[in-house]
Design a protein around this motif. Structure first.
Motif, PDB file in Angstrom:
ATOM      1  N   ILE A 194       0.872  -1.170   0.000  1.00  0.00           N
ATOM      2  CA  ILE A 194       0.000   0.000   0.000  1.00  0.00           C
ATOM      3  C   ILE A 194       0.911   1.223   0.000  1.00  0.00           C
ATOM      4  N   ARG A 195       0.681   2.125  -0.942  1.00  0.00           N
ATOM      5  CA  ARG A 195       1.484   3.352  -1.036  1.00  0.00           C
ATOM      6  C   ARG A 195       0.668   4.559  -0.598  1.00  0.00           C
ATOM      7  N   LEU A 196       1.345   5.450   0.092  1.00  0.00           N
ATOM      8  CA  LEU A 196       0.788   6.753   0.433  1.00  0.00           C
ATOM      9  C   LEU A 196       1.903   7.746   0.197  1.00  0.00           C
ATOM     10  N   GLY A 197       1.835   8.462  -0.922  1.00  0.00           N
ATOM     11  CA  GLY A 197       2.939   9.340  -1.298  1.00  0.00           C
ATOM     12  C   GLY A 197       4.197   8.521  -1.494  1.00  0.00           C
ATOM     13  N   GLU A 198       5.241   8.906  -0.780  1.00  0.00           N
ATOM     14  CA  GLU A 198       6.514   8.187  -0.867  1.00  0.00           C
ATOM     15  C   GLU A 198       6.606   7.025   0.123  1.00  0.00           C
ATOM     16  N   ASN A 199       5.600   6.898   0.981  1.00  0.00           N
ATOM     17  CA  ASN A 199       5.620   5.861   2.011  1.00  0.00           C
ATOM     18  C   ASN A 199       5.040   4.554   1.491  1.00  0.00           C
ATOM     19  N   LEU A 200       5.596   3.466   1.990  1.00  0.00           N
ATOM     20  CA  LEU A 200       5.170   2.142   1.561  1.00  0.00           C
ATOM     21  C   LEU A 200       4.956   1.250   2.775  1.00  0.00           C
TER      22      LEU A 200
END
Length: 105
Positions: free
Chosen positions: A20-26
């Motif tokens: 699951i990605r949120l912006g640059e976060n994984l």
């Protein structure tokens, strides 16, 4: 509804993980296919995802993947194991060799 509803789980079979990605976060749950099960050894949820149900989404996606492949799961990841242990209706989805760990200690 909050923005967690926009967080989509994708399967990255080349990396052996659900993501699951949120912006640059994984956030991700690693998995490994075995002949008789799918093993879920490790889950990572960055602080930016906390409180959004991301870990639960990854577990549910892992259960769906196992069901699609017709395989039981081996939840060696503590988060996966704890999630399933709290839900007796899911215990039958766990590989017989690991069901005892769901109720131990």
């Amino acid at each position: 509804m909050d923005d967690a509803d926009d967080l989509k789980v994708t399967d990255n079979p080349a990396a052996g993980r659900l993501e699951i990605r949120l912006g640059e976060n994984l956030a991700f749950a690693e998995y490994r296919l075995e002949p008789d099960a799918i093993v879920f050894p490790h889950t990572v949820v960055p602080p930016e995802f906390e409180g959004r149900g991301v870990g639960s989404r990854l577990v549910r996606a892992g259960l769906a993947l196992a069901e699609a492949k017709g395989l039981p799961i081996k939840p060696t990841c503590p988060f996966f194991r704890a999630y399933i242990a709290k839900r007796p209706e899911l215990h039958e989805r766990v590989h017989p060799d690991m069901r005892g760990a769901l109720t131990a200690g």
